[in-house]
Design a protein around this motif. Structure first.
Motif, PDB file in Angstrom:
ATOM      1  N   HIS A   1       0.834  -1.208   0.000  1.00 27.05           N
ATOM      2  CA  HIS A   1       0.000   0.000   0.000  1.00 27.05           C
ATOM      3  C   HIS A   1       0.866   1.254   0.000  1.00 27.05           C
ATOM      4  CE1 HIS A   1      -3.914  -1.809   0.332  1.00 27.05           C
ATOM      5  NE2 HIS A   1      -3.595  -2.471   1.438  1.00 27.05           N
ATOM      6  N   TYR A   2       1.867   1.268   0.861  1.00 28.49           N
ATOM      7  CA  TYR A   2       2.708   2.454   0.997  1.00 28.49           C
ATOM      8  C   TYR A   2       3.580   2.656  -0.239  1.00 28.49           C
ATOM      9  CZ  TYR A   2       1.208   2.625   5.837  1.00 28.49           C
ATOM     10  OH  TYR A   2       0.442   2.716   6.972  1.00 28.49           O
ATOM     11  N   LYS A   3       4.102   1.562  -0.781  1.00 26.33           N
ATOM     12  CA  LYS A   3       4.880   1.670  -2.005  1.00 26.33           C
ATOM     13  C   LYS A   3       4.025   2.222  -3.140  1.00 26.33           C
ATOM     14  CE  LYS A   3       7.257  -2.010  -3.074  1.00 26.33           C
ATOM     15  NZ  LYS A   3       7.685  -3.430  -3.180  1.00 26.33           N
ATOM     16  N   SER A   4       2.799   1.746  -3.220  1.00 28.21           N
ATOM     17  CA  SER A   4       1.897   2.216  -4.275  1.00 28.21           C
ATOM     18  C   SER A   4       1.613   3.705  -4.125  1.00 28.21           C
ATOM     19  CB  SER A   4       0.593   1.415  -4.237  1.00 28.21           C
ATOM     20  OG  SER A   4      -0.325   1.903  -5.189  1.00 28.21           O
ATOM     21  N   ALA A   5       1.452   4.153  -2.871  1.00 25.45           N
ATOM     22  CA  ALA A   5       1.169   5.568  -2.630  1.00 25.45           C
ATOM     23  C   ALA A   5       2.330   6.441  -3.088  1.00 25.45           C
ATOM     24  CB  ALA A   5       0.889   5.794  -1.144  1.00 25.45           C
TER      25      ALA A   5
END
Length: 961
Positions: A869-873
């Motif tokens: 999730h954080y990488k995608s953000a």
């Protein structure tokens, strides 16, 4: 409500002291591509006009350049919805405007509307935890905020499209079933109080608090709107009960407008709107109408003198007029503001400037309630002007008389209309939260068919209406306000403790207008050629590569506008760490803007912006606007810089301006002063602005003249043109730069370097008048590899929401709380910041350290799914496209300054983010915890050390990896 989720597009920290006047454009950039032959399309005579005014239509008009699809609808509960589908959008956004604001505060609970706005974020029926909404946004790269205005409260967010439904579901419950949890009611009172205390030295709030005693006490604008612990407390009824009553009374579906935008289809967006917002209750509440006049009968004329906290002298003339919201097609206020606020030859400002009485002038509506408004003419006075206020007033009324006698003319209206209308076919839009917010507010004021057009429409000349407005601009209908630190004040305002003196005026003193006043001539800078050249480069490429000059160029027609953004850096080895050289460079840039303001003001009205500002290694000149007529502006700027005389009067005015600006640094928000440690101490070379005042007193006119001669002989020029022009046009336009005879090779210009925080230093303490305490902790990355920057970027995203939730929402340490990754040139770091009215800086540092320790288990439990999730953000933020030509130019200029000459830095960093593993994040966290920190701190009564602080004595620069 502060937005604490930060974006990762900024690649370059800008110097703290940038004194720039005039009209400066965003900074552009460059890359490589093969040369192209240019062809043309759309002749200048084929500009489409505005669509017909159709207030009853549900068709949403849009610019021919707007590729989005629009749909307007009304839900069964009366809630109005605007849907915007843009298949190019890389973010999705939503906003709700509620047509109620602080004007609806109960008299016994000032600030209740603002308090209500805060409370909606802190839990709903389906998402009861106070952090549910913000955590979701933080985990998925979202941003949110809200504000309370006089008549509106507006809530908005944006997020990567894949996460939109989850965010929208949480957002919708604000307006269906907020919890108003009793424990959070008490906690958030303190957040409001912190916000109030943070603004105690804010000049706008202090001045309006004094002016509230001058207007009709029955008008809502006379009341306190922010709230604090004294106003937000239990009374005859518990505060929570008053909140519930306010919400139920005013938060009705028929008072709301909802905007949704993104790449989702219109049908998908409509389904989301109907399934999430149809539950919003409709109370059929009558719309609030403020029919109380701003001033009671016989109250005017009045004069108010206000003690200012900032150095400077402002004189404003305020006339009550009808709110022009009623006249969207005639715009009588804008017609008059264009004439009164003109800065060209014969204008009020030109006359006052030549007489040595003023530095600046602005005009327009300043407060409006739907029926009434204030038309304000605001003049920035010199010390001499402060002694001749009545002459300034006489000059204003003499000019108003000229307008009465011959200034209400069809051709003037048509010219203003043309300058507005020219921009409509080339409008550039985005799909972010700010645009969603603006559209939702527009829906509350305008027919839905006009929300994209009203800003360009001025198509009904009504001379009688203009005359009616002009008739309100009389000496007996005037509130005159003078604000200066020299004012003593015989009274003190209630909430911001502003000393002021209010006097009813029987007769204004006799005075003499200054200068030769004349109404503006026809504008000769109006563009005629709007041909769209078919040039398109994927990235900038270098057209000129000479020892003294580099010219980069990126042709573009994809934004559909015949405009060009130029950025020119005039590098010189004379501006480095020396305070005197830094000040002289700053003054030279300021003089260039000041000396051109009169002659180039018509060009600014015609869509050409131009200005100079200070860079770390010299002066930046920025131009943006229509391609047509731009070479003339370019030529004028360079000739002025090179050959125009610098006179004594201009020098004295500029010296006073810079003294005021340097003094006023201490009056700004504390957190701004704390954050100054990053650019001022971690990027070299840079001169110490805290020592600027001492040196400024020793600089003479002859010093500035001689400096210009030396400076012009030691230049390297780097220029970038981004926009709709051919490479031949770019080379031809850049030839004017040859007149500067640049001869210094770039290798002889001191390189910018970022310092690595490799040791614990004493805390940097800025000079400030704030009584709050503040603590900033900055830890820089251990090296500048893409892998390290990627890992620390993800760490910043992981920390951001929990840090805010803990220190702001739960512990209530203060209103300003933030933690995130920040890029610092080619390096970066994580900054953790808290500003507090109740805790010392040491206590704040302790809380930051406690949070860091308590956050370790979160890192220990991190798994691949959560990390994704954080990488995608982060990845979505890095790869977000530029929405306007200005954004593209700014991005490329930043990369050019970083010497990223392949212009693919964001793409490479995104790939590095993709490759991160859980082990990489855990290793980065271990390094972060062990890393030394550069601290900035402030406490009332503790002396500053910014005059002598120099981190470069102890820290070493990064070596690029």
């Amino acid at each position: 409500m502060p937005a604490h989720s930060m974006r990762h597009r900024a690649l370059l920290i800008i110097p703290a002291l940038v004194i720039s006047a005039g009209i400066a454009a965003p900074l552009p950039s460059a890359a490589w591509a093969a040369p192209q032959q240019a062809s043309s399309q759309q002749s200048s005579t084929a500009l489409p006009g505005l669509p017909p005014y159709a207030p009853d239509s549900q068709q949403v008009h849009k610019s021919p350049n707007d590729k989005a699809d629009y749909r307007a609808l009304r839900l069964p509960n009366g809630l109005e919805v605007l849907l915007v589908h843009d298949d190019r959008a890389d973010r999705a956004a939503a906003a709700v405007n509620v047509r109620v604001g602080s004007s609806a505060d109960p008299k016994d609970v000032p600030g209740l509307a603002h308090f209500n706005e805060h409370m909606l974020f802190l839990g709903t029926d389906r998402y009861p935890q106070a952090s549910n909404y913000q955590d979701y946004l933080g985990n998925h790269g979202g941003n949110s905020n809200a504000f309370t205005a006089d008549r509106d409260t507006n809530y908005f967010f944006d997020i990567p499209p894949a996460a939109f439904t989850g965010a929208f579901d949480r957002f919708a419950r604000f307006f269906v079933a907020p919890r108003f949890n009793a424990s959070h009611v008490n906690q958030e009172r303190h957040a409001i109080d912190s916000e109030y205390h943070m603004g105690l030295r804010n000049e706008n709030r202090r001045t309006w608090d004094a002016l509230s005693h001058a207007i009709n006490p029955a008008h809502p604008f006379a009341h306190f709107a922010v709230g604090n612990l004294d106003t937000l407390k239990d009374g005859q009824q518990p505060l929570r009960q008053r909140l519930l009553e306010f919400y139920r009374q005013h938060y009705s579906a028929d008072r709301m407008t909802l905007t949704m935008m993104g790449p989702q289809s219109l049908d998908t967006l409509e389904h989301l709107a109907r399934t999430r917002f149809s539950d919003v209750p409709e109370h059929k509440v009558a719309q609030t109408n403020i029919d109380v006049p701003l001033f009671a009968q016989g109250q005017l004329p009045e004069k108010v003198e206000v003690k200012s906290n900032v150095d400077g002298r402002n004189l404003s003339f305020n006339f009550p007029v009808p709110d022009s919201e009623r006249y969207p097609r005639s715009q009588p206020d804008n017609y008059l503001a264009n004439l009164i606020g003109h800065e060209g030859p014969g204008s009020i400002l030109a006359a006052l400037r030549h007489a040595g009485l003023a530095d600046g002038l602005s005009t327009g509506l300043s407060r409006s309630d739907g029926n009434h408004a204030l038309f304000t003419v605001s003049v920035e006075l010199t010390p001499k002007g402060a002694q001749h206020q009545d002459d300034v007033q006489a000059t204003l009324f003499a000019y108003i008389d000229k307008i009465r006698q011959g200034g209400i003319e069809q051709w003037r209206f048509d010219e203003q209309s043309t300058l507005l209308r020219q921009h409509y076919p080339f409008e550039q839009t985005s799909s972010d939260a700010n645009r969603a917010s603006g559209l939702s507010m527009a829906m509350a004021r305008l027919p839905v068919s006009e929300i994209n057009v009203a800003g360009y429409r001025m198509d009904h000349f009504d001379p009688d209406l203009i005359k009616h407005y002009l008739d309100q601009m009389r000496p007996d209908n005037l509130l005159r306000v003078y604000a200066s630190p020299d004012v003593k004040g015989s009274q003190q305002s209630q909430w911001y403790h502003t000393p002021y003196t209010l006097t009813h005026v029987e007769h204004w003193p006799q005075a003499q207008a200054v200068g030769q006043l004349a109404l503006p001539e026809r504008n000769t800078f109006i563009a005629k050629d709007f041909t769209l050249e078919k040039v398109q480069d994927p990235r900038p490429r270098r057209l000129i590569n000479q020892p003294g000059m580099d010219l980069w160029y990126q042709g573009n027609h994809s934004f559909g506008t015949p405009s060009v953004n130029w950025s020119i850096a005039l590098f010189s080895p004379l501006k480095g760490t020396d305070v005197r050289e830094g000040l002289l460079t700053t003054m030279l840039a300021g003089w260039l803007n000041d000396s051109l303001s009169e002659s180039l003001y018509p060009a600014a009205l015609a869509g050409q912006t131009a200005g100079a500002s200070v860079q770390r290694r010299g002066i930046a000149i920025d131009l943006s606007g229509w391609r047509d007529r731009q070479p003339e502006i370019f030529d004028t700027l360079i000739h002025q810089l090179k050959d125009a005389p610098i006179d004594q009067a201009s020098f004295e005015r500029l010296s006073q301006q810079f003294k005021d600006d340097l003094n006023n640094q201490r009056q700004g928000y504390l957190y701004h002063s704390l954050m100054r440690v990053i650019p001022d101490q971690l990027i070299t070379p840079e001169w110490n602005s805290a020592r600027g005042l001492d040196e400024l007193n020793h600089i003479t006119l002859e010093d500035l003249r001689q400096f210009r001669e030396r400076w012009l002989k030691s230049l390297h020029v780097t220029a970038l043109a981004v926009g709709n022009l051919t490479q031949d046009d770019a080379i031809a336009s850049a030839k004017v730069l040859d007149q500067l005879k640049p001869r210094v090779a770039m290798k002889d210009i001191p390189a910018l370097q970022t310092l690595s925080v490799s040791d614990n230093l004493p805390a940097f303490r800025p000079t400030t008048e704030s009584t709050d305490a503040g603590a900033l902790m900055v830890k820089t990355i251990p090296d500048t590899t893409l892998a390290t920057k990627a890992a620390w970027s993800v760490l910043g995203q992981l920390l951001s929401s929990p840090f805010y939730d803990s220190l702001r929402t739960e512990q209530q340490l203060g209103y300003v709380v933030n933690a995130d990754y920040t890029a610092i040139m080619r390096a970066g770091g994580i900054a953790m910041l808290v500003q507090s009215p109740t805790h010392s800086s040491q206590q704040l540092f302790d809380r930051i350290n406690d949070f860091t320790e308590q956050f370790s288990p979160t890192i220990d439990k991190l798994d691949d799914a959560t990390l994704a999730h954080y990488k995608s953000a982060i990845r979505s933020q890095l790869l977000e496209r530029d929405h306007t030509l200005g954004e593209l130019a700014s991005s490329q200029w930043s990369l050019l300054n970083l010497q990223e000459l392949n212009f693919d830095y964001r793409q490479r960093l995104a790939l590095a983010v993709d490759r991160l593993s859980v082990a990489d994040i855990k290793a980065a966290w271990k390094t972060f915890k062990q890393a030394p920190a550069l601290k900035a701190a402030s406490d009332k009564g503790v002396p500053p050390n910014d005059r002598d602080y120099n981190a470069s004595d102890s820290l070493k620069p990064f070596t690029d990896s």
